[in-house]
Scaffold this motif. Structure first.
Motif, short mmCIF file in Angstrom:
data_model
loop_
_atom_site.label_atom_id
_atom_site.label_comp_id
_atom_site.label_asym_id
_atom_site.label_seq_id
_atom_site.Cartn_x
_atom_site.Cartn_y
_atom_site.Cartn_z
N LYS A 63 -0.47 99.77 114.15
CA LYS A 63 0.95 99.38 114.20
C LYS A 63 1.78 100.49 114.83
N ALA A 64 2.45 100.15 115.93
CA ALA A 64 3.33 101.07 116.63
C ALA A 64 4.70 101.08 115.95
N PRO A 65 5.54 102.08 116.24
CA PRO A 65 6.88 102.13 115.66
C PRO A 65 7.74 100.89 115.93
N THR A 102 4.42 108.84 118.43
CA THR A 102 4.72 109.62 117.22
C THR A 102 4.18 111.02 117.45
N ILE A 103 4.97 112.01 117.08
CA ILE A 103 4.62 113.41 117.32
C ILE A 103 4.86 114.18 116.03
N ARG A 116 10.46 105.00 120.11
CA ARG A 116 10.11 103.62 120.45
C ARG A 116 9.91 103.50 121.97
N HIS A 117 9.19 102.48 122.40
CA HIS A 117 8.85 102.30 123.81
C HIS A 117 10.06 102.19 124.74
N ASP A 118 11.22 101.85 124.22
CA ASP A 118 12.43 101.77 125.05
C ASP A 118 13.18 103.10 125.11
N GLY A 119 12.59 104.15 124.53
CA GLY A 119 13.19 105.49 124.56
C GLY A 119 14.06 105.82 123.36
N ARG A 120 14.29 104.85 122.49
CA ARG A 120 15.13 105.10 121.31
C ARG A 120 14.39 106.00 120.32
#
Length: 77
Positions: free
Chosen positions: A12-14, A45-46, A61-65
């Motif tokens: 599961k991604a963010p 995630t880092i 998130r993938h949109d840069g947020r």
């Protein structure tokens, strides 16, 4: 530092999607630990733990947020 890279097929991604991706983990004998996860959708995630015990956590998130950008200032004595 000793690093390992592994792939996963479904996690599961963010953003909430179940996607494949890869994880890179580095650590040394003095307490520094890096754990970076890159998802196929572009989310990341880092987590970096430093020698002094402080920890930086970022969730993007993938949109840069930026969903989380946290630095704990716990110093070991």
């Amino acid at each position: 530092m000793v690093g390992t890279s592994t792939s996963f097929t479904k996690e599961k991604a963010p953003c909430g999607r179940q996607v494949k991706g890869s994880r890179h983990h580095d650590e040394d004998s003095s307490g520094m630990v890096f754990d970076d996860v890159n998802f196929a959708c572009g989310c990341r995630t880092i987590q970096h733990q430093f020698h002094d015990g402080s920890c930086r956590t970022r969730v993007i998130r993938h949109d840069g947020r930026m969903l989380l950008n946290q630095l704990s200032a716990e110093h070991a004595e």
